[in-house]
Design an enzyme around this catalytic site. Structure first.
Site, PDB file in Angstrom:
ATOM      1  N   CYS A 142      -0.682  14.680  -8.039  1.00 31.31           N
ATOM      2  CA  CYS A 142      -0.007  14.464  -9.661  1.00 31.31           C
ATOM      3  C   CYS A 142       0.030  15.786 -10.100  1.00 31.31           C
ATOM      4  CB  CYS A 142      -1.544  13.354 -10.900  1.00 31.31           C
ATOM      5  SG  CYS A 142      -0.607  13.804 -11.650  1.00 31.31           S
ATOM      6  N   HIS A 176      -5.419  10.960 -14.222  1.00 30.39           N
ATOM      7  CA  HIS A 176      -5.068  10.625 -15.275  1.00 30.39           C
ATOM      8  C   HIS A 176      -6.491  10.833 -16.283  1.00 30.39           C
ATOM      9  CE1 HIS A 176      -0.960   9.739 -14.724  1.00 30.39           C
ATOM     10  NE2 HIS A 176      -0.989  10.760 -14.402  1.00 30.39           N
ATOM     11  N   TYR A 225      -3.679  12.819 -20.732  1.00 25.45           N
ATOM     12  CA  TYR A 225      -3.972  10.490 -20.582  1.00 25.45           C
ATOM     13  C   TYR A 225      -5.283  10.943 -21.558  1.00 25.45           C
ATOM     14  CZ  TYR A 225       0.183   9.805 -17.581  1.00 25.45           C
ATOM     15  OH  TYR A 225       1.571   9.656 -17.669  1.00 25.45           O
TER      16      TYR A 225
HETATM   17  P1  NAD Z   1      11.747   4.277  -9.227  1.00 22.02           P
HETATM   18  O1  NAD Z   1      11.757   3.171  -9.835  1.00 22.02           O
HETATM   19  O2  NAD Z   1      12.533   5.487  -8.468  1.00 22.02           O
HETATM   20  O3  NAD Z   1      10.942   4.182  -7.695  1.00 22.02           O
HETATM   21  C1  NAD Z   1      11.028   4.784  -5.713  1.00 22.02           C
HETATM   22  C2  NAD Z   1      11.810   3.785  -5.196  1.00 22.02           C
HETATM   23  O4  NAD Z   1      11.212   2.805  -4.457  1.00 22.02           O
HETATM   24  C3  NAD Z   1      13.156   2.928  -5.544  1.00 22.02           C
HETATM   25  O5  NAD Z   1      14.436   3.518  -5.373  1.00 22.02           O
HETATM   26  C4  NAD Z   1      12.446   2.018  -5.423  1.00 22.02           C
HETATM   27  O6  NAD Z   1      14.077   1.027  -4.864  1.00 22.02           O
HETATM   28  C5  NAD Z   1      12.052   2.265  -4.149  1.00 22.02           C
HETATM   29  N1  NAD Z   1      10.698   0.907  -3.320  1.00 22.02           N
HETATM   30  C6  NAD Z   1      10.473   0.014  -4.364  1.00 22.02           C
HETATM   31  N2  NAD Z   1       9.884  -0.355  -3.149  1.00 22.02           N
HETATM   32  C7  NAD Z   1       9.360  -0.917  -2.522  1.00 22.02           C
HETATM   33  C8  NAD Z   1       8.593  -0.979  -1.174  1.00 22.02           C
HETATM   34  N3  NAD Z   1       8.178  -2.011  -1.162  1.00 22.02           N
HETATM   35  N4  NAD Z   1       9.370   0.220   0.487  1.00 22.02           N
HETATM   36  C9  NAD Z   1       9.970   1.199   0.174  1.00 22.02           C
HETATM   37  N5  NAD Z   1      10.654   1.657  -1.219  1.00 22.02           N
HETATM   38  C10 NAD Z   1      10.359   0.918  -2.321  1.00 22.02           C
HETATM   39  O7  NAD Z   1      10.805   5.498  -9.466  1.00 22.02           O
HETATM   40  P2  NAD Z   1      10.435   7.123  -9.929  1.00 22.02           P
HETATM   41  O8  NAD Z   1      10.266   7.157 -11.188  1.00 22.02           O
HETATM   42  O9  NAD Z   1      11.209   7.704  -8.909  1.00 22.02           O
HETATM   43  O10 NAD Z   1       8.380   6.592  -9.776  1.00 22.02           O
HETATM   44  C11 NAD Z   1       8.097   6.875  -8.204  1.00 22.02           C
HETATM   45  C12 NAD Z   1       6.675   6.266  -8.077  1.00 22.02           C
HETATM   46  O11 NAD Z   1       6.110   7.734  -8.415  1.00 22.02           O
HETATM   47  C13 NAD Z   1       5.913   5.098  -8.730  1.00 22.02           C
HETATM   48  O12 NAD Z   1       4.772   4.913  -8.460  1.00 22.02           O
HETATM   49  C14 NAD Z   1       5.685   7.066  -9.985  1.00 22.02           C
HETATM   50  O13 NAD Z   1       4.211   5.931 -10.650  1.00 22.02           O
HETATM   51  C15 NAD Z   1       5.048   8.034  -9.063  1.00 22.02           C
HETATM   52  N6  NAD Z   1       5.260   9.050 -10.482  1.00 22.02           N
HETATM   53  C16 NAD Z   1       3.621   9.361 -10.098  1.00 22.02           C
HETATM   54  C17 NAD Z   1       3.773  10.466 -10.554  1.00 22.02           C
HETATM   55  C18 NAD Z   1       2.118  11.265 -10.835  1.00 22.02           C
HETATM   56  O14 NAD Z   1       1.757  12.354 -11.381  1.00 22.02           O
HETATM   57  N7  NAD Z   1       1.708  10.995  -9.106  1.00 22.02           N
HETATM   58  C19 NAD Z   1       4.822  11.212 -11.119  1.00 22.02           C
HETATM   59  C20 NAD Z   1       5.751  10.567 -11.605  1.00 22.02           C
HETATM   60  C21 NAD Z   1       5.541   9.829 -11.212  1.00 22.02           C
HETATM   61  C1  G6P Z   2       3.269  12.423 -15.179  1.00 23.18           C
HETATM   62  C2  G6P Z   2       2.763  11.503 -14.149  1.00 23.18           C
HETATM   63  C3  G6P Z   2       2.994  10.916 -13.780  1.00 23.18           C
HETATM   64  C4  G6P Z   2       3.448   9.148 -14.432  1.00 23.18           C
HETATM   65  C5  G6P Z   2       4.714  10.518 -15.418  1.00 23.18           C
HETATM   66  C6  G6P Z   2       5.955   9.658 -16.321  1.00 23.18           C
HETATM   67  O1  G6P Z   2       2.785  13.131 -16.516  1.00 23.18           O
HETATM   68  O2  G6P Z   2       1.743  12.867 -13.476  1.00 23.18           O
HETATM   69  O3  G6P Z   2       1.815   9.845 -12.787  1.00 23.18           O
HETATM   70  O4  G6P Z   2       4.379   8.614 -14.085  1.00 23.18           O
HETATM   71  O5  G6P Z   2       4.632  11.223 -15.514  1.00 23.18           O
HETATM   72  O6  G6P Z   2       6.924   9.770 -15.821  1.00 23.18           O
HETATM   73  P1  G6P Z   2       8.273   9.670 -16.594  1.00 23.18           P
HETATM   74  O7  G6P Z   2       9.323  10.288 -16.794  1.00 23.18           O
HETATM   75  O8  G6P Z   2       8.247   8.025 -15.171  1.00 23.18           O
HETATM   76  O9  G6P Z   2       7.602   8.604 -18.122  1.00 23.18           O
HETATM   77 MN    MN Z   3       0.150  11.447 -12.739  1.00 24.37          MN
END
Ligand code: NAD
Ligand code: G6P
Ligand code: MN
Length: 434
Positions: free
Chosen positions: A169, A199, A252
């Protein structure tokens, strides 16, 4: 050379990852990067994939970016697999946020009813990825970013029986970037100790002489930019509460410590047709980003990416991978098996803690027990997560209802059940277990 596979490669965060790898090429000599997506994400994959290749081409290194929707082809002999996919894309997130809000409950990506449903959609997919990895790249490390990152990582170990995983994260990264400035220090001049779950973790800070400086930072949090991610409405915490804890909560915790204010803010945005929920706002930012990525002259991560909540995530992801590869034993905050670092939770629970990352993975640093107030929250939240994971794996309606009833952001009763049923219906196509 190292083979990296990124699942959910069509994400707008991919250039962030590329930048992190380019910066670390000397310690992590990558041969090829495979970006994997699905049919529905093909267009995004192609645009961001070409952008990723341009970034490498503008660097001194010869790295090939391969694009595919055949996950198994990509996973063959991978060294590191990173996961950043969103099952059901942003439209599913819109439902996670709007449906609870339409009943007057907090609608959020990783918290409350929405967060529970994101887990239900994501866990079956991650477990099928783990099964492919057992067959195609049994020695690889899995570095998970897909949310809810803590529950997903816990399920990988508990139900997938895959131990070589680290959950990440960007929230701790941002706190460690911004807070030291508040007291005129650099990150290197402070010792950070994080503990809790994703979170839902707290941290304390010492200087290099071992003096606690948490309280000093708490005072300053009220005066300046404090490292809260862009996606979280920045209501101030009660100062008396933070002083009593002598711990800094993560961004969070606001949903729990300032429930009324957060709910009211979300309802205001939800009811304003010009604003909408966070997912609707993110759709806009994403569209802008992809327009930029289409520009054949762009070879650098654009500034606009900092509007996303997950900004700087590559610092955690790429540093984790480089630390495992080169056995660096860097201190990073990760989701990993507790093993006693947080005695208030079971040894086999996944926790989010400061840890040393090296060739053997994460070695969590002992944090010690929490005081009753934090301990109660933490045990409740972890128990709620365990119910969600069980529901995700078994499709058991009763245990899912239990999760709803335990979750502090969901007032229990008839309305909770109605929200649950409506979400089950809305997400039907992504919930094969129900
Ligand atoms: P996004 O909506 O752009 O999705 C990323 C890609 O995943 C898309 O291109 C989609 O087509 C693809 N996808 C969907 N299902 C799939 C599958 N079964 N296999 C392979 N690809 C698949 O999402 P995003 O906003 O870029 O976020 C991506 C992920 O990262 C989300 O789960 C989001 O919550 C997470 N995220 C985590 C953190 C963190 O702190 N850990 C921070 C930001 C985002
Ligand atoms: C970060 C978190 C992620 C979360 C994201 C959402 O703060 O660590 O886990 O998914 O922000 O960002 P977004 O721009 O998609 O609302
Ligand atoms: Mn996160």
């Amino acid at each position: 050379g190292v083979k990296i596979v990124t699942i959910g490669g069509g994400s707008s965060y991919t250039p962030e990852l590329m930048e992190g790898f380019i910066r670390r090429y000397d310690e992590l000599p990558i041969r090829e990067i495979w970006l994997v997506d699905i049919e529905a994400g093909k267009e995004k994959l192609e645009i961001v994939g070409e952008m990723a290749q341009r970034m490498w081409d503008a660097s001194p290194y010869d790295v090939k970016v391969r694009l595919t929707i055949d996950r198994r082809e990509a996973l063959k002999d991978a060294d590191f697999v990173t996961t950043q996919f969103r099952v059901g894309q942003l439209n599913a997130r819109v439902k996670d946020e709007r449906i609870p809000l339409s009943y007057g409950m907090i609608g959020q990506e990783t918290n409350g009813a929405g967060g529970i449903f994101k887990a239900l959609r994501t866990i079956p997919v991650i477990l099928s990825i783990v099964e492919d990895m057992k067959e195609l790249c049994p020695d690889a490390w899995l570095v998970n970013f897909a949310n809810p990152s803590g529950m997903v990582t816990d399920a990988i170990i508990r139900y997938g029986k895959w131990e070589k995983v680290i959950g990440l994260c960007n929230v701790p990264v941002m706190a460690m970037m911004e807070e030291p400035k508040l007291i005129g220090k650099t990150t290197d001049e402070l010792v950070y100790s994080f503990a809790g779950i994703n979170h839902f973790h707290w941290h304390r800070v010492q200087d290099l002489e071992g003096n606690d400086v948490t309280s000093q930072i708490i005072d300053k949090l009220y005066e300046e930019e404090n490292g809260t991610p862009a996606n979280i409405f920045d209501v101030a915490y009660f100062k008396e509460q933070l002083k009593q804890m002598n711990l800094i909560p993560c961004g969070y915790h606001r949903y729990y410590y300032r429930y009324d204010e957060m709910l009211n803010h979300m309802l205001e945005e939800y009811n304003d047709p010009n604003i909408g929920t966070r997912a609707q706002q993110v759709k806009q930012t994403e569209a802008e980003l992809f327009e930029l990525y289409k520009d054949p002259n762009l070879h650098d991560k654009p500034e606009q990416l900092t509007k996303r909540g997950g900004a700087y995530y590559s610092d955690a992801a790429c540093e984790t991978i480089a630390s495992i590869y080169a056995n660096k034993n860097t201190q990073i905050v990760v989701s990993t098996k507790n093993n006693g670092a947080v005695p208030d939770l079971a040894p086999d629970d996944v926790v989010e803690v400061s840890a040393y990352i090296g060739a053997a993975g994460a070695r969590p640093i002992a944090f010690g027990s929490f005081e009753p107030a934090e301990k109660g929250w933490l045990q409740l939240m972890k128990s709620m997560e365990l119910c969600v994971e069980k529901a995700a794996v078994t499709g058991d309606y009763g245990v899912l209802l239990q999760a709803f009833i335990i979750n502090p952001l969901i007032p229990s009763g008839e309305t909770a059940k109605r929200v649950l049923d409506e979400l089950l219906l809305a997400h039907k196509e992504y919930l094969p277990q129900f």
